[in-house]
Every structure is written in C-alpha cells, then in structure tokens.
Design a protein around this motif. Structure first.
Motif, PDB file in Angstrom:
ATOM      1  N   GLN A  81       0.876  -1.203   0.190  1.00 49.44           N
ATOM      2  CA  GLN A  81      -0.091  -0.095   0.046  1.00 49.44           C
ATOM      3  C   GLN A  81       0.859   1.158   0.141  1.00 49.44           C
ATOM      4  N   HIS A  82       0.473   2.193  -0.584  1.00 45.73           N
ATOM      5  CA  HIS A  82       1.033   3.577  -0.781  1.00 45.73           C
ATOM      6  C   HIS A  82       0.088   4.621  -0.389  1.00 45.73           C
ATOM      7  N   PRO A  83      -0.554   5.070   0.712  1.00 45.31           N
ATOM      8  CA  PRO A  83      -1.468   5.864   1.028  1.00 45.31           C
ATOM      9  C   PRO A  83      -0.729   7.438   0.924  1.00 45.31           C
ATOM     10  N   VAL A  86      -2.631  10.817   5.817  1.00 47.24           N
ATOM     11  CA  VAL A  86      -3.003  10.099   7.081  1.00 47.24           C
ATOM     12  C   VAL A  86      -3.857  11.161   7.454  1.00 47.24           C
ATOM     13  N   LEU A 109      -4.754   6.558   4.986  1.00 44.96           N
ATOM     14  CA  LEU A 109      -4.532   5.985   6.386  1.00 44.96           C
ATOM     15  C   LEU A 109      -5.313   6.707   7.320  1.00 44.96           C
ATOM     16  N   THR A 111      -7.305   7.310  11.179  1.00 46.20           N
ATOM     17  CA  THR A 111      -7.567   6.979  12.372  1.00 46.20           C
ATOM     18  C   THR A 111      -8.723   7.898  12.970  1.00 46.20           C
ATOM     19  N   SER A 125      -0.248   5.410  15.435  1.00 43.30           N
ATOM     20  CA  SER A 125      -0.941   4.973  14.443  1.00 43.30           C
ATOM     21  C   SER A 125      -0.502   5.781  13.259  1.00 43.30           C
ATOM     22  N   VAL A 126      -0.478   7.011  13.567  1.00 44.29           N
ATOM     23  CA  VAL A 126       0.121   8.167  12.880  1.00 44.29           C
ATOM     24  C   VAL A 126       1.517   7.935  12.470  1.00 44.29           C
ATOM     25  N   TYR A 128       3.049   5.244  12.402  1.00 45.58           N
ATOM     26  CA  TYR A 128       3.375   4.152  11.516  1.00 45.58           C
ATOM     27  C   TYR A 128       3.348   4.722  10.244  1.00 45.58           C
ATOM     28  N   GLY A 129       2.081   5.525   9.787  1.00 39.05           N
ATOM     29  CA  GLY A 129       2.061   6.012   8.456  1.00 39.05           C
ATOM     30  C   GLY A 129       3.136   6.812   7.926  1.00 39.05           C
ATOM     31  N   LEU A 133       5.284   3.734   6.338  1.00 38.24           N
ATOM     32  CA  LEU A 133       4.803   4.060   4.989  1.00 38.24           C
ATOM     33  C   LEU A 133       5.219   5.229   4.092  1.00 38.24           C
ATOM     34  N   ILE A 135       4.317   8.377   4.485  1.00 40.74           N
ATOM     35  CA  ILE A 135       3.191   9.336   4.127  1.00 40.74           C
ATOM     36  C   ILE A 135       3.730  10.757   4.217  1.00 40.74           C
TER      37      ILE A 135
END
Length: 230
Positions: A81-83, A86, A109, A111, A125-126, A128-129, A133, A135
């Motif tokens: 995946q490549h959002p 966030v 992504l 939350t 969670s942020v 992580y993105g 990822l 982002i």
C-alpha cells in the motif's frame, strides 16, 4: 566403408548437429519477461493536499468518481500500500474521510476517535504511517456539530458528571472550550476550531512526525465542503 565405421560416422554427425542446435537455441533470446512492478512515485505533501481538496470539491458538488475501487485495485493492494495522506478524524458517521475526499482503496490511512481526540494509540498509528509508509501529509479533520464538543460544553455549562470513558474526551476538549468561552460567535464552532488546531499543533510539535507536513481542516456538514484552518 565397413558397416561399423559408417554407423560411427553417422552417430558423430547426428551428435554434432544436435550440439549445434542446442547452442543456437541457447543464443536465441526467448520472450521477454514483464518488468517487475515498481512502486508509484511518492507524492509531495502539497500534491497530496491538492488531491484531497480536489476530491472534496467533487464530493461537495455531487460529482464523486469513487476512484480505485475495482478488483484490479484490490489485487495490487494485496501486495503493498502507498497511501497519500494520514487523516486524523472524528468517528462521526457523517464524515467518512474516503467519501468526503472522494478517494479509493489504499489512498488514505485513517485513524478516528470522537472529537479527533489524541491518545497513544492514535499517535502510534500516525507514526506508523509517517515512518513506515513514508506518507507525506497528516490532515486533522474536525467538523461542525460534533457530539464530543457538545458533550464537553454541556458538562461545562451544568457541571453534570461525565460517565465512564467519556471523561477522556471531555478532559481533552475542555482546554479549547475554556479558551474560546468568551470569543464571539458560536461557542461550539469556536471550540471545534480551537481543538482541531490544537491537535494539529500537538502532532507538529512531536519530532516523530517531522518528515510529514501536518495541516488541519474543518468539514461543513451542510455543504460537505472542507476548508483548511489557519
């Protein structure tokens, strides 16, 4: 020529032809294999923000495209995946980010907590993105007529006890409500704007999110229009 010698020469010729054929086959290029899939070029934060706002204009004017929702997209996303952003938003059922910004599978992504209140799970969670990822954009999205904002103001007006886990929401939103109590205009609207901006600033101030651009926005429930907050 004796039979044994003739048979020997015949076998030798056949063997030579076979070897030559094998060498030629090895030298002849076969069908080209398809190149391995490459990851899409990562957008910049301004590009990602422009894409969200363009999608919101489609949503608000009743012309959404509902992009990237087909089976092919699902197959691609099964591998990676490549959002592009966030979104830290509210759980309110009227403000689903994928619809509000007219984005497809794998684009955002998200939350979501009531009143976009921060806690460690949201921050992790942020992170992580942003870190895993890569982002480039974090967008904090508030909205008018937020139930968590209304509950906080009701508590401050009446002093009524806050039941159970709702205390966390009220405690987190109360500072913004107190700062805006004497501000002109609608108290709930001013609180929502102040709280959304505070969440943005809290994320900005955390070194874990330095690689990303962090912005805040407000969604109008009546029109569907998202506008950036200063």
């Amino acid at each position: 020529m004796v039979p044994n010698r003739r048979a020997f020469l015949t076998a030798t010729a056949v063997g030579a032809l076979a070897a030559a054929s094998a060498t030629a086959a090895a030298a002849t290029p076969g069908p080209l294999s398809p190149p391995p899939p490459t990851a899409p070029t990562a957008p910049t934060a301004p590009t990602a923000l422009d894409e969200l706002l363009a999608g919101n204009r489609r949503y608000a004017t009743g012309r959404p495209r509902h992009p990237r929702e087909d089976r092919r997209r699902r197959r691609v996303l099964a591998a990676e995946q490549h959002p592009i952003a966030v979104v830290v938003g509210c759980i309110d059922s009227r403000v689903p980010p994928e619809l509000v910004f007219d984005q497809g599978l794998g684009d955002l992504l998200c939350t979501r907590t009531a009143g976009q209140v921060l806690d460690e799970a949201v921050l992790a969670s942020v992170q992580y993105g942003v870190e895993e990822l890569h982002i480039p954009l974090v967008l904090v999205l508030g909205h008018e007529r937020c139930g968590a904002i209304a509950a906080t103001l009701e508590h401050l007006r009446t002093g009524a006890p806050v039941p159970g886990h709702l205390r966390l929401l009220v405690d987190e939103i109360t500072p913004a409500a107190r700062r805006t109590r004497s501000a002109p205009g609608d108290w709930a609207e001013q609180t929502m704007r102040a709280h959304t901006a505070w969440v943005r600033d809290a994320i900005r101030a955390d070194p874990a999110f330095d690689p990303a651009h962090v912005a805040a926005a407000r969604c109008d429930l009546d029109t569907g229009v998202v506008s950036l907050l200063p």
